[in-house]
Write an enzyme that holds these catalytic residues in place. Structure first.
Site, PDB file in Angstrom:
ATOM      1  N   LYS A 106     -60.901 143.002  49.406  1.00 62.26           N
ATOM      2  CA  LYS A 106     -61.478 142.242  50.506  1.00 62.26           C
ATOM      3  C   LYS A 106     -62.888 141.787  50.142  1.00 62.26           C
ATOM      4  O   LYS A 106     -63.361 142.004  49.029  1.00 62.26           O
ATOM      5  CB  LYS A 106     -61.453 143.085  51.776  1.00 62.26           C
ATOM      6  CG  LYS A 106     -60.034 143.527  52.172  1.00 62.26           C
ATOM      7  CD  LYS A 106     -59.974 144.115  53.544  1.00 62.26           C
ATOM      8  CE  LYS A 106     -60.141 143.052  54.615  1.00 62.26           C
ATOM      9  NZ  LYS A 106     -59.975 143.587  55.983  1.00 62.26           N
ATOM     10  N   LYS A 147     -55.763 149.257  61.253  1.00 63.81           N
ATOM     11  CA  LYS A 147     -56.543 149.458  62.473  1.00 63.81           C
ATOM     12  C   LYS A 147     -55.715 150.280  63.457  1.00 63.81           C
ATOM     13  O   LYS A 147     -55.242 149.797  64.485  1.00 63.81           O
ATOM     14  CB  LYS A 147     -56.960 148.115  63.071  1.00 63.81           C
ATOM     15  CG  LYS A 147     -57.903 147.333  62.155  1.00 63.81           C
ATOM     16  CD  LYS A 147     -58.251 145.969  62.731  1.00 63.81           C
ATOM     17  CE  LYS A 147     -59.165 145.196  61.791  1.00 63.81           C
ATOM     18  NZ  LYS A 147     -59.477 143.835  62.286  1.00 63.81           N
ATOM     19  N   ARG A 177     -45.837 166.884  77.135  1.00 62.76           N
ATOM     20  CA  ARG A 177     -46.993 165.999  77.013  1.00 62.76           C
ATOM     21  C   ARG A 177     -46.997 165.246  75.691  1.00 62.76           C
ATOM     22  O   ARG A 177     -47.331 164.066  75.652  1.00 62.76           O
ATOM     23  CB  ARG A 177     -48.284 166.805  77.196  1.00 62.76           C
ATOM     24  CG  ARG A 177     -49.566 165.985  77.115  1.00 62.76           C
ATOM     25  CD  ARG A 177     -49.503 164.667  77.863  1.00 62.76           C
ATOM     26  NE  ARG A 177     -49.127 164.822  79.271  1.00 62.76           N
ATOM     27  CZ  ARG A 177     -48.745 163.815  80.052  1.00 62.76           C
ATOM     28  NH1 ARG A 177     -48.645 162.597  79.546  1.00 62.76           N
ATOM     29  NH2 ARG A 177     -48.440 164.035  81.309  1.00 62.76           N
ATOM     30  N   GLU A 202     -58.323 138.827  49.204  1.00 55.73           N
ATOM     31  CA  GLU A 202     -58.780 138.051  50.358  1.00 55.73           C
ATOM     32  C   GLU A 202     -59.564 136.825  49.895  1.00 55.73           C
ATOM     33  O   GLU A 202     -60.391 136.909  48.989  1.00 55.73           O
ATOM     34  CB  GLU A 202     -59.663 138.916  51.255  1.00 55.73           C
ATOM     35  CG  GLU A 202     -60.234 138.182  52.460  1.00 55.73           C
ATOM     36  CD  GLU A 202     -61.148 139.073  53.290  1.00 55.73           C
ATOM     37  OE1 GLU A 202     -60.618 139.910  54.032  1.00 55.73           O
ATOM     38  OE2 GLU A 202     -62.376 138.939  53.166  1.00 55.73           O
ATOM     39  N   ASP A 253     -58.115 134.356  55.091  1.00 59.86           N
ATOM     40  CA  ASP A 253     -58.824 135.026  56.181  1.00 59.86           C
ATOM     41  C   ASP A 253     -59.725 134.086  56.973  1.00 59.86           C
ATOM     42  O   ASP A 253     -60.609 133.428  56.411  1.00 59.86           O
ATOM     43  CB  ASP A 253     -59.662 136.177  55.611  1.00 59.86           C
ATOM     44  CG  ASP A 253     -60.212 137.075  56.702  1.00 59.86           C
ATOM     45  OD1 ASP A 253     -59.425 137.509  57.551  1.00 59.86           O
ATOM     46  OD2 ASP A 253     -61.424 137.333  56.683  1.00 59.86           O
TER      47      ASP A 253
END
Length: 285
Positions: free
Chosen positions: A169, A137, A102, A202, A224
């Site tokens: 950021k 992410k 698995r 950013e 961005d």
């Protein structure tokens, strides 16, 4: 970026924790009906089309469960596969094969999906100098596996985590009191702590890009959520002062247009957070 040794340590932890989670105090389904002395053979059957990934990871899983199992590899990581292909055969203890099954399938199905999506983005960038990057992410607990899959698909890894690169950021900038203050405080922190980390900043507007360029020591500017026109302007403004990266909702329909703006990198969270697992099976033979 983290070292190869650090990365391998992450893979080792993932395997150990996944087996702990799945097996617990024993695979009682196998223990109850299959003799300990029984041996068998199984094949990794591909039931989909795409880029295969996780062959080497599977080898590590089998070795962790039982280092006497033998793997006969027919297809290597990064190869394009089709329905009906056999990636490898594994031979050894039947109980051990079932114990590892698995984890091998779960990892390979996801890794192959990520590699396939990454390769599709890489192909769209063909003929440009732009490279595709992943992001943070990722699925908690298996980041190393997912970032490994990105490289198998031909992409490159962004920072691995919060500790191996500085990325200022919008929230960092706002909390710090502005771009220049954030950069100055960051450089002072790195000097005080004797750390050698690259700095990415950013930018939300052309005005912010101009302000970033007034500071030295910035490795890359994250452009961005800019439109194409402003991205081209940003690239001209930045010139050779530092590297450029576009991000923000970039997909298969827009990625080539952003690359044509001249950016060095395009980052996409979709490589890891928006994929559908490749269909694979481990079947006894």
């Amino acid at each position: 970026m983290i070292s190869k040794e650090q990365f391998q340590n992450e893979i080792d932890l993932i395997i150990a924790n996944a087996i702990r989670e799945d097996v617990g105090d024993g695979d009682h389904s196998s223990l109850s009906c299959i003799p300990k002395s029984a041996t068998g053979k199984a094949k990794l059957l591909v039931k989909d089309n795409g880029i295969i990934a996780g062959i080497d990871f599977a080898k590590q899983v089998f070795a962790y469960v039982d280092n006497e199992m033998k793997i006969d590899t027919l297809i290597e990581d990064g190869a394009r596969v089709k329905y009906g292909d056999i990636a490898f055969y594994v031979t050894g203890s039947s109980q051990s094969i079932l114990k590892a099954e698995r984890l091998v399938l779960n990892a390979m199905q996801r890794m192959s999906a990520i590699a396939t999506k990454t390769k599709s983005f890489v192909d769209l960038l063909e003929g440009t100098n732009t490279k595709i990057l992943d992001t943070r992410k990722t699925t908690p607990g298996i980041r190393a596996v997912e970032k490994w899959a990105v490289t198998i698909g031909g992409g490159e890894n962004h920072r691995f985590a919060l500790y191996d690169m500085i990325m200022l950021k919008d929230n960092h900038i706002d909390f710090a009191g502005g771009i220049t203050k954030a950069i100055d405080k960051t450089k002072a922190y790195l000097a005080e702590t004797n750390r050698n980390l690259k700095i990415i900043v950013e930018a939300r507007s052309l005005e912010e890009i101009e302000e970033i360029l007034e500071s030295e020591g910035v490795y890359r500017i994250l452009i961005d959520n800019f439109n194409y026109k402003d991205t081209r302007t940003a690239v001209r403004l930045i010139g050779n002062q530092c590297l450029t990266e576009s991000s923000g909702g970039i997909n298969e329909k827009t990625i080539r247009n952003y690359a044509d703006c001249g950016v060095d990198y395009i980052s996409s969270g979709a490589l890891t957070h928006s994929v559908y697992n490749m269909d694979l099976s481990l079947k006894a033979v």
